[in-house]
Design an enzyme around this catalytic site. Structure first.
Site, short mmCIF file in Angstrom:
data_model
loop_
_atom_site.label_atom_id
_atom_site.label_comp_id
_atom_site.label_asym_id
_atom_site.label_seq_id
_atom_site.Cartn_x
_atom_site.Cartn_y
_atom_site.Cartn_z
N CYS A 1 -2.71 -78.20 81.83
CA CYS A 1 -1.91 -77.72 80.95
C CYS A 1 -0.62 -77.05 81.56
CB CYS A 1 -2.53 -76.44 80.42
SG CYS A 1 -1.94 -75.28 81.46
N CYS B 1 -1.58 -75.18 86.91
CA CYS B 1 -2.73 -76.03 86.83
C CYS B 1 -2.37 -77.64 86.15
CB CYS B 1 -3.11 -75.26 85.09
SG CYS B 1 -4.87 -76.15 83.98
N HIS C 1 -13.41 -55.67 91.88
CA HIS C 1 -11.79 -56.28 92.37
C HIS C 1 -11.46 -57.66 92.03
CE1 HIS C 1 -11.13 -52.55 93.88
NE2 HIS C 1 -11.12 -51.76 92.53
N GLN D 1 -16.08 -53.15 95.48
CA GLN D 1 -15.03 -53.68 95.25
C GLN D 1 -13.83 -54.38 96.08
OE1 GLN D 1 -12.95 -49.82 96.85
NE2 GLN D 1 -13.62 -49.61 98.82
N ILE E 1 -12.81 -58.66 97.56
CA ILE E 1 -13.62 -59.77 97.16
C ILE E 1 -13.66 -60.80 97.98
CG2 ILE E 1 -10.94 -58.24 96.01
CD1 ILE E 1 -9.16 -59.65 97.72
N ASP E 2 -14.28 -60.12 99.46
CA ASP E 2 -14.07 -61.61 100.20
C ASP E 2 -15.72 -62.70 99.90
OD1 ASP E 2 -16.65 -59.98 100.78
OD2 ASP E 2 -15.08 -59.00 102.85
N CYS F 1 -6.08 -70.41 85.50
CA CYS F 1 -5.15 -70.76 84.88
C CYS F 1 -5.04 -69.52 83.63
CB CYS F 1 -5.56 -71.93 84.09
SG CYS F 1 -3.94 -72.66 83.02
N CYS G 1 -4.86 -71.09 80.38
CA CYS G 1 -6.33 -72.50 79.16
C CYS G 1 -7.74 -71.89 79.64
CB CYS G 1 -5.72 -73.90 79.92
SG CYS G 1 -6.23 -74.39 81.49
#
Length: 206
Positions: A111, A108, A80, A62, A64-65, A88, A91
């Site tokens: 776009c 972005c 996670h 879980q 996110i590092d 983006c 797009c």
């Protein structure tokens, strides 16, 4: 790192904040959720080594590092997401988190739409593909090792019970081994190797 007000922290990491107050969202995210200088510890390296030996089939995390990948683990399921990836919102173009660290509000260059981190925010559902992959890995496991989750060794049963409503029948009949969050990386590393030496049928680490 976080504000003392837990509700404020959850708001700053929510989809509502990203949509309504992106300046506050990215300010908080840059300060608290970007881990450019973080390095894997002994536990991360132990898991990578055991994967190379063919003992571990997957790491389900879980976090996110991205530290499991830095340590060399190949099959990592990130429930996670990961803070070192961005995309983006229109797009779908993919960016590194450098676009967040170098821009107050990232847009972005293709776009012109808002770029966001590839993580699950408060108010959003978990990624369905990652969740399905985790279910499949758990269904094929003999043993599930839970690393770094709060509680005690007696809490392993509670962890299993908490996961069962989400992973369903896949959790039934699987042995759960709990490794506490207050142990050092070096201690966890040695403990994992001991567990695997005694239980060569371990399939999945979480």
């Amino acid at each position: 790192l976080y504000d003392s007000d837990e509700e404020s922290n959850e708001y700053y990491l929510s989809s509502a904040c990203l949509e309504n107050e992106p300046d506050k969202f990215f300010q908080f995210f840059r300060k608290n959720m970007v881990f450019e200088n973080a390095k894997p510890n002994g536990a991360h390296h132990a898991l990578s080594d055991l994967e190379k030996r063919g003992v571990i089939k997957a790491v389900i995390t879980q976090n996110i590092d991205g530290l499991h990948q830095k340590a060399g683990s190949k099959h990592v399921i990130e429930l996670h997401g990961a803070s070192n990836r961005c995309y983006c919102t229109i797009c779908g173009r993919v960016f590194t988190n450098g676009i967040i660290t170098h821009n107050d509000i990232p847009y972005c260059d293709k776009c012109g739409s808002l770029v966001r981190p590839d993580v699950t925010l408060y108010g959003e559902a978990l990624d369905g593909f990652s969740f399905a992959e985790a279910r499949q890995e758990i269904s094929e496991a003999d043993v599930l090792i839970v690393v770094g989750v709060g509680g005690s060794f007696l809490g392993a049963r509670a962890i299993l019970d908490a996961l069962t409503p989400y992973f369903g029948r896949q959790m039934q009949g699987i042995e759960v081994i709990y490794v506490g969050q207050n142990m050092s990386g070096a201690y966890i590393s040695q403990l994992l190797k001991y567990i695997v030496d005694k239980r060569v049928y371990v399939n999945v680490i979480s």
